[in-house]
Design a protein around this motif. Structure first.
Motif, PDB file in Angstrom:
ATOM      1  N   THR A 166       0.827  -1.198   0.000  1.00  0.00           N
ATOM      2  CA  THR A 166       0.000   0.000   0.000  1.00  0.00           C
ATOM      3  C   THR A 166       0.863   1.250   0.000  1.00  0.00           C
ATOM      4  O   THR A 166       1.847   1.335   0.734  1.00  0.00           O
ATOM      5  CB  THR A 166      -0.919   0.021   1.243  1.00  0.00           C
ATOM      6  N   GLY A 167       0.493   2.209  -0.830  1.00  0.00           N
ATOM      7  CA  GLY A 167       1.156   3.510  -0.842  1.00  0.00           C
ATOM      8  C   GLY A 167       0.315   4.522  -0.069  1.00  0.00           C
ATOM      9  O   GLY A 167      -0.895   4.597  -0.255  1.00  0.00           O
ATOM     10  N   ASP A 178       6.864  -8.287  10.627  1.00  0.00           N
ATOM     11  CA  ASP A 178       5.562  -8.659  10.093  1.00  0.00           C
ATOM     12  C   ASP A 178       4.990  -7.555   9.204  1.00  0.00           C
ATOM     13  O   ASP A 178       4.120  -7.808   8.378  1.00  0.00           O
ATOM     14  CB  ASP A 178       4.583  -8.934  11.239  1.00  0.00           C
ATOM     15  N   PHE A 179       5.497  -6.343   9.403  1.00  0.00           N
ATOM     16  CA  PHE A 179       4.996  -5.197   8.634  1.00  0.00           C
ATOM     17  C   PHE A 179       6.130  -4.196   8.459  1.00  0.00           C
ATOM     18  O   PHE A 179       6.767  -3.785   9.435  1.00  0.00           O
ATOM     19  CB  PHE A 179       3.828  -4.528   9.381  1.00  0.00           C
ATOM     20  N   LEU A 180       6.394  -3.811   7.224  1.00  0.00           N
ATOM     21  CA  LEU A 180       7.377  -2.761   6.926  1.00  0.00           C
ATOM     22  C   LEU A 180       6.647  -1.449   6.686  1.00  0.00           C
ATOM     23  O   LEU A 180       5.657  -1.407   5.936  1.00  0.00           O
ATOM     24  CB  LEU A 180       8.184  -3.084   5.671  1.00  0.00           C
ATOM     25  N   ILE A 181       7.133  -0.373   7.317  1.00  0.00           N
ATOM     26  CA  ILE A 181       6.595   0.964   7.080  1.00  0.00           C
ATOM     27  C   ILE A 181       7.774   1.835   6.664  1.00  0.00           C
ATOM     28  O   ILE A 181       8.658   2.146   7.474  1.00  0.00           O
ATOM     29  CB  ILE A 181       5.905   1.522   8.345  1.00  0.00           C
ATOM     30  N   LEU A 182       7.805   2.208   5.394  1.00  0.00           N
ATOM     31  CA  LEU A 182       8.944   2.920   4.809  1.00  0.00           C
ATOM     32  C   LEU A 182       8.508   4.322   4.414  1.00  0.00           C
ATOM     33  O   LEU A 182       7.577   4.485   3.625  1.00  0.00           O
ATOM     34  CB  LEU A 182       9.470   2.172   3.580  1.00  0.00           C
ATOM     35  N   ASP A 183       9.190   5.329   4.959  1.00  0.00           N
ATOM     36  CA  ASP A 183       8.842   6.722   4.706  1.00  0.00           C
ATOM     37  C   ASP A 183       9.800   7.306   3.675  1.00  0.00           C
ATOM     38  O   ASP A 183      10.976   7.534   3.972  1.00  0.00           O
ATOM     39  CB  ASP A 183       8.907   7.520   6.014  1.00  0.00           C
ATOM     40  N   GLN A 240      12.578  -5.427  -4.944  1.00  0.00           N
ATOM     41  CA  GLN A 240      12.630  -6.001  -3.597  1.00  0.00           C
ATOM     42  C   GLN A 240      11.278  -5.911  -2.900  1.00  0.00           C
ATOM     43  O   GLN A 240      10.846  -6.849  -2.216  1.00  0.00           O
ATOM     44  CB  GLN A 240      13.701  -5.279  -2.772  1.00  0.00           C
ATOM     45  N   LEU A 241      10.607  -4.777  -3.058  1.00  0.00           N
ATOM     46  CA  LEU A 241       9.295  -4.607  -2.425  1.00  0.00           C
ATOM     47  C   LEU A 241       8.271  -5.566  -3.020  1.00  0.00           C
ATOM     48  O   LEU A 241       7.378  -6.058  -2.310  1.00  0.00           O
ATOM     49  CB  LEU A 241       8.818  -3.159  -2.578  1.00  0.00           C
ATOM     50  N   GLN A 242       8.396  -5.844  -4.297  1.00  0.00           N
ATOM     51  CA  GLN A 242       7.465  -6.786  -4.932  1.00  0.00           C
ATOM     52  C   GLN A 242       7.689  -8.216  -4.442  1.00  0.00           C
ATOM     53  O   GLN A 242       6.768  -9.040  -4.484  1.00  0.00           O
ATOM     54  CB  GLN A 242       7.596  -6.697  -6.452  1.00  0.00           C
ATOM     55  N   ARG A 243       8.898  -8.503  -3.949  1.00  0.00           N
ATOM     56  CA  ARG A 243       9.176  -9.850  -3.422  1.00  0.00           C
ATOM     57  C   ARG A 243       8.831  -9.965  -1.935  1.00  0.00           C
ATOM     58  O   ARG A 243       8.764 -11.077  -1.407  1.00  0.00           O
ATOM     59  CB  ARG A 243      10.666 -10.194  -3.618  1.00  0.00           C
ATOM     60  N   TRP A 244       8.627  -8.827  -1.266  1.00  0.00           N
ATOM     61  CA  TRP A 244       8.353  -8.855   0.170  1.00  0.00           C
ATOM     62  C   TRP A 244       7.016  -9.550   0.430  1.00  0.00           C
ATOM     63  O   TRP A 244       6.005  -9.219  -0.187  1.00  0.00           O
ATOM     64  CB  TRP A 244       8.332  -7.425   0.709  1.00  0.00           C
ATOM     65  N   GLY A 269       3.433  -7.617   5.492  1.00  0.00           N
ATOM     66  CA  GLY A 269       2.730  -6.353   5.308  1.00  0.00           C
ATOM     67  C   GLY A 269       3.675  -5.243   4.863  1.00  0.00           C
ATOM     68  O   GLY A 269       4.853  -5.224   5.226  1.00  0.00           O
ATOM     69  N   LEU A 270       3.148  -4.299   4.079  1.00  0.00           N
ATOM     70  CA  LEU A 270       3.987  -3.237   3.534  1.00  0.00           C
ATOM     71  C   LEU A 270       3.190  -1.954   3.352  1.00  0.00           C
ATOM     72  O   LEU A 270       2.127  -1.959   2.729  1.00  0.00           O
ATOM     73  CB  LEU A 270       4.571  -3.665   2.179  1.00  0.00           C
ATOM     74  N   LEU A 271       3.714  -0.871   3.933  1.00  0.00           N
ATOM     75  CA  LEU A 271       3.154   0.463   3.712  1.00  0.00           C
ATOM     76  C   LEU A 271       4.294   1.388   3.320  1.00  0.00           C
ATOM     77  O   LEU A 271       5.294   1.493   4.047  1.00  0.00           O
ATOM     78  CB  LEU A 271       2.474   0.990   4.982  1.00  0.00           C
ATOM     79  N   VAL A 272       4.159   2.049   2.180  1.00  0.00           N
ATOM     80  CA  VAL A 272       5.190   2.952   1.673  1.00  0.00           C
ATOM     81  C   VAL A 272       4.619   4.362   1.604  1.00  0.00           C
ATOM     82  O   VAL A 272       3.640   4.612   0.891  1.00  0.00           O
ATOM     83  CB  VAL A 272       5.682   2.517   0.275  1.00  0.00           C
ATOM     84  N   VAL A 273       5.218   5.280   2.373  1.00  0.00           N
ATOM     85  CA  VAL A 273       4.861   6.692   2.288  1.00  0.00           C
ATOM     86  C   VAL A 273       5.727   7.297   1.187  1.00  0.00           C
ATOM     87  O   VAL A 273       6.956   7.261   1.272  1.00  0.00           O
ATOM     88  CB  VAL A 273       5.125   7.420   3.623  1.00  0.00           C
TER      89      VAL A 273
END
Length: 537
Positions: A34-35, A162-167, A184-188, A191-195
């Motif tokens: 999620t962006g 369990d969840f990456l939050i990248l700003d 790399q993010l597509q292989r993760w 959970g993933l949140l990218v600001v």
């Protein structure tokens, strides 16, 4: 893919001065990449820290299914920090070294857990990211901005969170490593949140969530889908608001007409009673009935007015409090054939490798994009052109006015207010004009009168940009080093529009290919492993 989630329930946050940043946010972030987007200063970084458990909301609650790993957009570290600190594995390595020296502390064994090979894994990741020349003990101060971000991202991959939050993770990364990041993010798998404001990165997300003045809004799909749906949503909300205003205007006219008809009937009735010489008791009764009818009508009309106003307020609440971002065009009167900079056999300092000497003549109205890997000398080139550094060899001549916006915003004093620094950059413009220009960049009266160090990353960039663009005299050669970093999408689009019409010479260093493509460049300067290549378009 795991079932990781983070949920917000009625989350609000109030700034230390009592200003509400956002309120009553309800949303669930699941395993879908999620962006998170939104304007500068709206609270994205604060919200991401709440999601990661770094700070607590003022009210409401945030729950998560496991461990969240947070990577801030600004990588701050003391002078003694090492690569292991940037990667977030220093405590594990220190505990491992104590165990190897014979320590039997349970806390050290808990810290190491199953990460007995952490040093080998870190070095392997460094080599995979083309950072094999550094190690866990290398001082972080020896790394470039892009290298520091790559090390910090390695920490995210090693976290097993369990969840990456990248700003803003793509800031400072070169073109090649932005592509690596997306892969790399597509292989993760968790959970993933990218600001982010990086349109190419957002294009790889499965959904976009926007934080605005009306709260959080969830858009399924990538950036292209979000952009289309958002445009339709804004248009529909504005149309509904205008429709509600029109309905209120029409109904208020009907209410006025109704009241006027009643008043006319009352006037005729009173006149008829007097002319018919009716008894006072009958006239009094008639007056009382008339006043009762008028009172009931007034109550009905007040209720109708409130209902109409509420419908307008409800429609207005769906329209974001977004002021259009405006970047004023710069007037530069320079003959198009005049040279504003000449580089002859220039060898740049601090640039390892075998780059050939640079020969380049830059004339007015040329717009040049500079691209190349991290550490190849792009920022150094701008500093040489600005006169901040001297070349190792060769001659650099810049006979006319030049202005540099570097990626560290060194032209902005974090201890002084934005307004003070604008006065210093432009002593001829009036205060009202400077305030207006800052406001049109999204910096309101309150923000321009506090120390610039307290502003968000995007707001600081806008302030630094204003001090460069609106300086007096207007620069004839504009040097921009990663100007798209930290800018929100409306501000970025406004900057692109202004730069397309800028009549002076411009050199822009950027890894944002979308940004460069929108500038109507006249040429591109590329740094390869062995030489500079200049291509005229």
């Amino acid at each position: 893919m795991t079932n990781s989630y983070i949920a917000l329930e009625g989350v609000s946050f109030v700034l230390p001065d009592g200003t509400p940043l956002f309120s009553q946010l309800n949303e669930t972030f699941d395993s879908r990449p999620t962006g998170l987007v939104g304007r500068n200063g709206v609270g994205k970084s604060v919200l991401s820290q709440i999601l990661a458990g770094k700070i607590s909301p003022s009210s409401g609650r945030c729950t998560r299914s496991g461990m969240a790993y947070y990577l801030a957009q600004q990588i701050l570290y003391p002078p003694t920090a090492k690569v292991a600190d940037l990667a977030g594995v220093r405590p594990i390595i220190d505990a491992l070294e104590r165990i190897e020296r014979g320590c039997v502390s349970a806390a050290d064994f808990d810290m190491v857990s199953h990460h007995w090979d952490i040093r080998q894994r870190l070095q392997h990741e460094l080599e995979q990211c083309e950072l094999g020349h550094v190690s866990a003990t290398t001082l972080a101060s020896q790394l470039s901005g892009g290298e520091s971000m790559r090390v910090a991202l390695i920490g995210a991959w090693l976290s097993e969170a369990d969840f990456l939050i990248l700003d803003e993770p793509s800031n400072h990364l070169d073109r090649a490593h932005r592509k690596v990041l997306i892969a790399q993010l597509q292989r993760w798998q968790a959970g993933l949140l990218v600001v982010s404001h990086d349109r190419e990165l957002l294009e790889s997300m499965q959904r976009i969530v926007e934080l605005s003045s009306i709260g959080l809004n969830n858009y399924g799909g990538n950036y292209s889908v979000y952009k289309q749906l958002k445009s339709q949503e804004v248009q529909l909300a504005q149309q509904q608001l205008e429709q509600r205003k029109h309905e209120r205007q029409r109904e208020e006219k009907n209410l006025r007409d109704q009241k006027e008809r009643l008043e006319k009937r009352q006037s005729r009735g009173n006149r008829h009673g007097r002319e018919a010489n009716q008894a006072k008791i009958l006239l009094g009764g008639q007056k009382q009935r008339s006043e009762t009818s008028a009172g009931k009508l007034n109550q009905r009309q007040l209720a109708a007015h409130e209902l109409l106003n509420q419908r307008v307020r409800d429609a207005a609440n769906l329209v974001e409090e977004n002021v259009a971002i405006v970047v004023h065009s710069l007037e530069v009167n320079v003959p198009s054939k005049r040279q504003v900079a000449v580089l002859h056999e220039v060898q740049l300092p601090f640039v390892p490798g075998l780059l050939s000497p640079l020969n380049l003549a830059i004339s007015a109205q040329q717009r040049i994009g500079v691209v190349g890997r991290n550490g190849c000398g792009k920022s150094t080139l701008l500093k040489v052109l600005a006169g901040h550094l001297q070349p190792l060899r060769g001659v650099c001549q810049v006979p006319h006015g030049v202005a540099l916006l570097d990626q560290h915003l060194t032209n902005l004093d974090p201890q002084r207010t934005v307004l003070e620094q604008m006065f210093k950059a432009n002593r001829t413009a009036g205060e009202a004009d400077l305030r207006m220009r800052l406001a049109q960049l999204g910096l309101d009266a309150q923000k321009i009168q506090i120390a610039s160090g307290f502003l968000s990353g995007g707001e600081r960039l806008k302030a630094a940009l204003a001090c460069v663009l609106y300086a007096d005299p207007t620069p004839q050669l504009l040097l921009l080093d990663e100007p798209s970093n930290h800018l929100d999408l409306p501000s970025l689009q406004a900057l692109e529009m202004m730069l397309r019409s800028y009549q002076g010479a411009m050199i822009a260093v950027s890894h944002d290919e979308v940004f460069l493509n929108n500038l109507n460049l006249t040429g591109r300067l590329s740094a390869t492993d062995s030489e500079w290549q200049f291509q005229v378009w």
